[in-house]
Design a protein around this motif. Structure first.
Motif, PDB file in Angstrom:
ATOM      1  N   GLY A   1       8.869 -29.555  27.295  1.00  0.00           N
ATOM      2  CA  GLY A   1       7.913 -30.512  27.489  1.00  0.00           C
ATOM      3  C   GLY A   1       7.363 -31.144  26.218  1.00  0.00           C
ATOM      4  O   GLY A   1       6.386 -31.478  26.110  1.00  0.00           O
ATOM      5  N   ILE A   2       8.245 -31.086  25.051  1.00  0.00           N
ATOM      6  CA  ILE A   2       7.850 -31.427  23.846  1.00  0.00           C
ATOM      7  C   ILE A   2       8.366 -32.842  23.629  1.00  0.00           C
ATOM      8  O   ILE A   2       9.672 -33.120  23.970  1.00  0.00           O
ATOM      9  N   LYS A   3       7.452 -33.669  23.077  1.00  0.00           N
ATOM     10  CA  LYS A   3       8.342 -35.177  22.850  1.00  0.00           C
ATOM     11  C   LYS A   3       9.075 -35.125  21.413  1.00  0.00           C
ATOM     12  O   LYS A   3       8.557 -34.608  20.532  1.00  0.00           O
ATOM     13  N   VAL A   4      10.033 -35.798  21.460  1.00  0.00           N
ATOM     14  CA  VAL A   4      11.094 -35.681  20.216  1.00  0.00           C
ATOM     15  C   VAL A   4      10.946 -37.419  19.598  1.00  0.00           C
ATOM     16  O   VAL A   4      11.490 -38.221  20.596  1.00  0.00           O
ATOM     17  N   THR A   5      10.418 -37.688  18.589  1.00  0.00           N
ATOM     18  CA  THR A   5      10.616 -39.091  18.236  1.00  0.00           C
ATOM     19  C   THR A   5      11.853 -39.596  17.962  1.00  0.00           C
ATOM     20  O   THR A   5      12.153 -40.828  18.415  1.00  0.00           O
TER      21      THR A   5
ATOM     22  N   HIS B   1       1.139 -26.750  21.447  1.00  0.00           N
ATOM     23  CA  HIS B   1       0.662 -27.983  20.854  1.00  0.00           C
ATOM     24  C   HIS B   1       1.337 -29.057  21.206  1.00  0.00           C
ATOM     25  O   HIS B   1       1.328 -30.233  20.612  1.00  0.00           O
ATOM     26  N   ASN B   2       2.014 -29.152  22.478  1.00  0.00           N
ATOM     27  CA  ASN B   2       2.794 -30.127  22.873  1.00  0.00           C
ATOM     28  C   ASN B   2       2.228 -31.612  23.174  1.00  0.00           C
ATOM     29  O   ASN B   2       2.598 -32.616  23.388  1.00  0.00           O
ATOM     30  N   GLY B   3       0.772 -31.310  23.267  1.00  0.00           N
ATOM     31  CA  GLY B   3       0.014 -32.561  23.661  1.00  0.00           C
ATOM     32  C   GLY B   3      -0.660 -33.301  22.029  1.00  0.00           C
ATOM     33  O   GLY B   3      -1.266 -34.402  22.442  1.00  0.00           O
ATOM     34  N   LYS B   4      -0.399 -32.382  21.152  1.00  0.00           N
ATOM     35  CA  LYS B   4      -0.952 -33.143  20.000  1.00  0.00           C
ATOM     36  C   LYS B   4       0.017 -33.494  18.929  1.00  0.00           C
ATOM     37  O   LYS B   4       0.144 -34.298  18.294  1.00  0.00           O
ATOM     38  N   TYR B   5       1.062 -32.827  18.882  1.00  0.00           N
ATOM     39  CA  TYR B   5       2.378 -32.865  18.003  1.00  0.00           C
ATOM     40  C   TYR B   5       3.363 -33.363  18.750  1.00  0.00           C
ATOM     41  O   TYR B   5       4.106 -32.938  19.673  1.00  0.00           O
ATOM     42  N   ALA B   6       4.440 -34.005  18.151  1.00  0.00           N
ATOM     43  CA  ALA B   6       5.621 -34.666  18.579  1.00  0.00           C
ATOM     44  C   ALA B   6       6.699 -34.216  17.585  1.00  0.00           C
ATOM     45  O   ALA B   6       6.587 -34.145  16.380  1.00  0.00           O
TER      46      ALA B   6
ATOM     47  N   ASP C   1      14.213 -22.660  16.616  1.00  0.00           N
ATOM     48  CA  ASP C   1      13.206 -21.690  16.463  1.00  0.00           C
ATOM     49  C   ASP C   1      11.844 -22.463  15.962  1.00  0.00           C
ATOM     50  O   ASP C   1      10.659 -21.909  16.315  1.00  0.00           O
ATOM     51  N   GLU C   2      11.877 -23.650  15.012  1.00  0.00           N
ATOM     52  CA  GLU C   2      10.674 -24.134  14.412  1.00  0.00           C
ATOM     53  C   GLU C   2      10.155 -24.890  15.716  1.00  0.00           C
ATOM     54  O   GLU C   2       9.091 -25.454  15.700  1.00  0.00           O
ATOM     55  N   LEU C   3      11.087 -25.240  16.723  1.00  0.00           N
ATOM     56  CA  LEU C   3      10.339 -25.866  17.940  1.00  0.00           C
ATOM     57  C   LEU C   3       9.499 -25.096  18.829  1.00  0.00           C
ATOM     58  O   LEU C   3       8.560 -25.867  19.594  1.00  0.00           O
ATOM     59  N   GLU C   4       9.579 -23.885  18.595  1.00  0.00           N
ATOM     60  CA  GLU C   4       8.794 -22.960  19.668  1.00  0.00           C
ATOM     61  C   GLU C   4       7.336 -23.025  18.979  1.00  0.00           C
ATOM     62  O   GLU C   4       6.523 -22.684  19.780  1.00  0.00           O
ATOM     63  N   VAL C   5       7.228 -23.278  17.713  1.00  0.00           N
ATOM     64  CA  VAL C   5       5.577 -23.504  17.444  1.00  0.00           C
ATOM     65  C   VAL C   5       4.893 -24.401  18.155  1.00  0.00           C
ATOM     66  O   VAL C   5       3.686 -24.180  18.069  1.00  0.00           O
ATOM     67  N   LEU C   6       5.500 -25.408  18.468  1.00  0.00           N
ATOM     68  CA  LEU C   6       4.928 -26.653  19.323  1.00  0.00           C
ATOM     69  C   LEU C   6       4.607 -26.191  20.754  1.00  0.00           C
ATOM     70  O   LEU C   6       4.207 -27.016  21.512  1.00  0.00           O
ATOM     71  N   LEU C   7       5.082 -25.282  21.231  1.00  0.00           N
ATOM     72  CA  LEU C   7       4.885 -24.887  22.561  1.00  0.00           C
ATOM     73  C   LEU C   7       3.439 -25.091  23.131  1.00  0.00           C
ATOM     74  O   LEU C   7       3.407 -25.658  24.231  1.00  0.00           O
TER      75      LEU C   7
ATOM     76  N   VAL D   1      11.432 -36.361  28.727  1.00  0.00           N
ATOM     77  CA  VAL D   1      10.317 -35.953  28.162  1.00  0.00           C
ATOM     78  C   VAL D   1       9.499 -37.247  27.925  1.00  0.00           C
ATOM     79  O   VAL D   1       8.131 -37.072  27.422  1.00  0.00           O
ATOM     80  N   GLU D   2       9.629 -38.473  28.378  1.00  0.00           N
ATOM     81  CA  GLU D   2       8.964 -39.582  27.782  1.00  0.00           C
ATOM     82  C   GLU D   2       7.594 -39.429  28.672  1.00  0.00           C
ATOM     83  O   GLU D   2       6.513 -39.924  28.101  1.00  0.00           O
ATOM     84  N   MET D   3       7.323 -38.520  29.742  1.00  0.00           N
ATOM     85  CA  MET D   3       6.111 -38.584  30.355  1.00  0.00           C
ATOM     86  C   MET D   3       5.032 -37.771  29.737  1.00  0.00           C
ATOM     87  O   MET D   3       3.804 -37.744  30.000  1.00  0.00           O
ATOM     88  N   VAL D   4       5.400 -36.960  28.649  1.00  0.00           N
ATOM     89  CA  VAL D   4       4.517 -36.267  27.894  1.00  0.00           C
ATOM     90  C   VAL D   4       3.638 -37.235  27.044  1.00  0.00           C
ATOM     91  O   VAL D   4       3.972 -38.174  26.439  1.00  0.00           O
ATOM     92  N   ALA D   5       2.499 -36.964  27.025  1.00  0.00           N
ATOM     93  CA  ALA D   5       1.258 -37.984  26.844  1.00  0.00           C
ATOM     94  C   ALA D   5       0.412 -37.166  25.813  1.00  0.00           C
ATOM     95  O   ALA D   5       0.106 -36.037  25.999  1.00  0.00           O
ATOM     96  N   PRO D   6      -0.317 -37.838  24.798  1.00  0.00           N
ATOM     97  CA  PRO D   6      -1.261 -37.028  24.056  1.00  0.00           C
ATOM     98  C   PRO D   6      -2.462 -36.557  24.723  1.00  0.00           C
ATOM     99  O   PRO D   6      -2.734 -37.233  25.773  1.00  0.00           O
TER     100      PRO D   6
END
Length: 149
Positions: A133-137, A105-110, A97-103, A15-20
């Motif tokens: 397609g969510i970035k994980v730090t 907003h994956n361009g703003k939140y990691a 389940d908490e990951l689904e919240v970012l669906l 998922v490194e390609m995910v950009a803000p």
């Protein structure tokens, strides 16, 4: 040894390609820490900031060429406050389940997986984030520690 989840390499996740969505330049008005008055002169005074409270104190009265005091003007820009250098904001995740919240907003939140999450759940979260397609730090945190054993 534990294997790395599918779609991931040892160095960077799939998922490194995910950009803000918006990458605004972060401006820090002050990067130095505020030090306590006379902490450099007196041995038993630690440098962690304490507000001077004396009635005649020149630091409290903010005279020129004296120690700098924290004030509201040193605050960060609202748009870049709490932003990481890569342009994302952190969102703590402890389960899938908490990951689904970012669906949406994956361009703003990691996502950042919680410290108490087990290795098995951590791997599930990382693979699901790759699918969404969510970035994980901290994507390889548990995997690295188990591979070394």
């Amino acid at each position: 040894t534990q294997s790395i989840p599918l779609g991931f390499t040892r160095k960077a996740p799939h998922v490194e390609m995910v950009a803000p969505v918006q990458k605004k330049r972060i401006v820090k008005k002050r990067t130095l820490r505020f030090t306590r008055m006379q902490s450099d002169r007196v041995a038993h005074i630690k440098p962690s900031w304490r507000k001077p409270k004396g009635i005649d104190c020149v630091v409290r009265r903010r005279f020129k060429d004296i120690w700098r005091c924290p004030k509201i003007g040193y605050g960060s820009n609202k748009k870049t406050k709490h932003m990481m250098p890569d342009g994302f904001l952190k969102f703590h995740v402890n389960n899938v389940d908490e990951l689904e919240v970012l669906l949406m907003h994956n361009g703003k939140y990691a996502a950042e997986v919680g410290a108490g999450v087990s290795a098995r759940k951590h791997k599930e979260i990382v693979t699901r984030a790759a699918a969404l397609g969510i970035k994980v730090t901290n994507y390889a945190r548990r995997v690295r520690s188990e591979e070394s054993e």
